[in-house]
Design a protein around this motif. Structure first.
Motif: not given
Ligand code: USQ
Length: 388
Positions: A226-255
């Motif tokens: 596997r390659t690395r996969f970032d999702f935090d507010e600094v290193w994650g990019t939008v699509v990957n972040r939303y997917c992690v938010e979805a898995v964690l049951g957190l709201p998706l965050t369009p700015y």
């Protein structure tokens, strides 16, 4: 071909090393592992645990029957870089060894300076090394669509554009208007490469790539690859972040309003594009600028897509627009010319919607690991605060 990949431990560098090696090219990877440490610096980590480079190279040998040479080295160290290039005398050098996060560059003065020093120095070191070893080596440089910003005109695949000022016409470098120190560092890189092409006739492909998303490429056939996969507010990019938010049951965050529109490309299609550009280099002495995107969406549209796909997988998903921490247009024109890659045979294989399903499915087994990083999801790095 013999190819050196600078930044071979990164999100794109590792799968590119696998792709090129699998296609029979000789691959030499270089990385100082900075991203691994800088992600931990902001309290986060890759969604998938990462083996050490040496371990995953051993896994690639076993599972894919490929050999990759690897050096832990910093491209800011001219002597070291030069020694590696001199030793291997490659046909092409891929330059990914840059600080790649816009928010990271906006944290404070130290992070802004780090971004400039690392990114500009690495490119200058590469230019000087190539001049000394062999000026015919093809440089494949990762730039970004964000160099252009979001102008109210079409973004062409052209290094120059003709302008008329007070009745006189001339060519100037294509206008750029970036929106973070990181993106500005890439603008300066592009101008530096354009200049190096003029002075030393270097052969350069400058890739303007949009945000990449996804967990899969053809060679990632095992967890160990596997390659690395970032999702935090600094290193994650939008699509990957939303997917992690979805898995964690957190709201998706369009700015903000969520009308920010970008050209996206999947990890698999990015690999296809990069391979084509390496296997079809520009003419000797040419500076080629390539817009590397596939589908254009706003960040609000992507949130709707992730919600729809996630809910079809049984997740419960809300969308909650948050205050935009960035200074950027939230509604704008966006039209990007993409002629070069299709002319080389680029045929994208992945649509965002189907890849979102794959990302979410790949992340679900790592949910308990992701729970540890819930506190680094919401945006904290604010463009306007500018701490010193
Ligand atoms: N955004 C949201 N919600 C989020 C995260 C981001 O609405 O939770 C918005 C941002 O405000 C921005 C857009 O999504 O308008 C893209 O942000 P991003 O974090 O996905 O990507 P960006 O910071 O632009 O940088 C990423 C990579 C960088 C690459 C660039 C390509 O980190 O290395 O150069 O994408 S581009 O965006 O075309 O410049």
């Amino acid at each position: 071909m013999r190819v050196i990949i600078l930044g071979a431990d990164g999100y794109l560098g590792w799968p590119l090393a696998l792709r090129l090696a699998k296609r029979g090219h000789e691959v030499i990877g270089v990385d100082n592992l900075y991203t691994r440490n800088a992600v931990r610096e902001v309290g986060s980590d890759s969604a998938f645990p990462l083996p050490d480079p040496e371990e995953r190279i051993a896994a690639a040998r076993k599972l894919l029957d490929v050999n990759i040479t690897f050096y832990r080295a910093d491209v800011k160290d001219f002597d070291k870089l030069h020694e590696i290039i001199q030793r291997h005398k490659p046909d092409a050098i891929v330059h990914f060894a840059e600080q790649r996060s816009a928010p990271y560059s906006m944290i404070d003065v130290n992070h802004a300076n780090y971004t400039f020093i690392n990114n500009i120095t690495s490119t200058i070191n590469l230019i000087y090394s190539i001049i000394k070893v062999d000026p015919t080596i093809h440089i494949l440089k990762m730039g970004t669509m964000g160099e252009y910003g979001t102008p109210n005109y079409d973004i062409l695949e052209a290094p120059f554009v003709e302008v008329e000022i007070n009745g006189k016409r001339d060519k100037i470098p294509f206008p750029k208007w970036a929106s973070s120190w990181y993106h500005w560092s890439k603008v300066y890189d592009s101008y530096n490469l354009l200049w190096a092409n003029k002075v030393w006739n270097l052969t350069i492909t400058d890739i303007m790539q949009g945000p990449v998303y996804g967990t899969r490429s053809e060679e990632i056939i095992d967890e160990k690859l596997r390659t690395r996969f970032d999702f935090d507010e600094v290193w994650g990019t939008v699509v990957n972040r939303y997917c992690v938010e979805a898995v964690l049951g957190l709201p998706l965050t369009p700015y903000g309003k969520g009308g920010q529109t970008r050209g996206f490309i999947s990890l698999e299609d990015s690999m296809q594009a990069l391979t084509l550009l390496l296997e079809h280099p520009p003419n000797q002495g040419e500076y080629r600028v390539v817009n590397q995107i596939h589908e254009v969406y706003s960040v609000a549209q992507i949130a709707s897509m992730v919600k729809e796909v996630g809910e079809s997988l049984g997740l419960k998903i809300d969308i909650q627009h948050v205050n935009n921490p960035r200074v950027e247009k939230e509604e704008h024109y966006y039209n990007v010319e993409t002629k070069i890659l299709p002319s080389l045979g680029f045929r994208p294989k992945k649509r965002m919607k189907e890849e979102i399903r794959n990302i979410i499915q790949d992340l679900i087994p790592y949910k308990s690991r992701l729970e540890n990083f819930k506190h680094v999801i919401l945006p904290k790095t604010d463009w306007r605060k500018g701490r010193s």
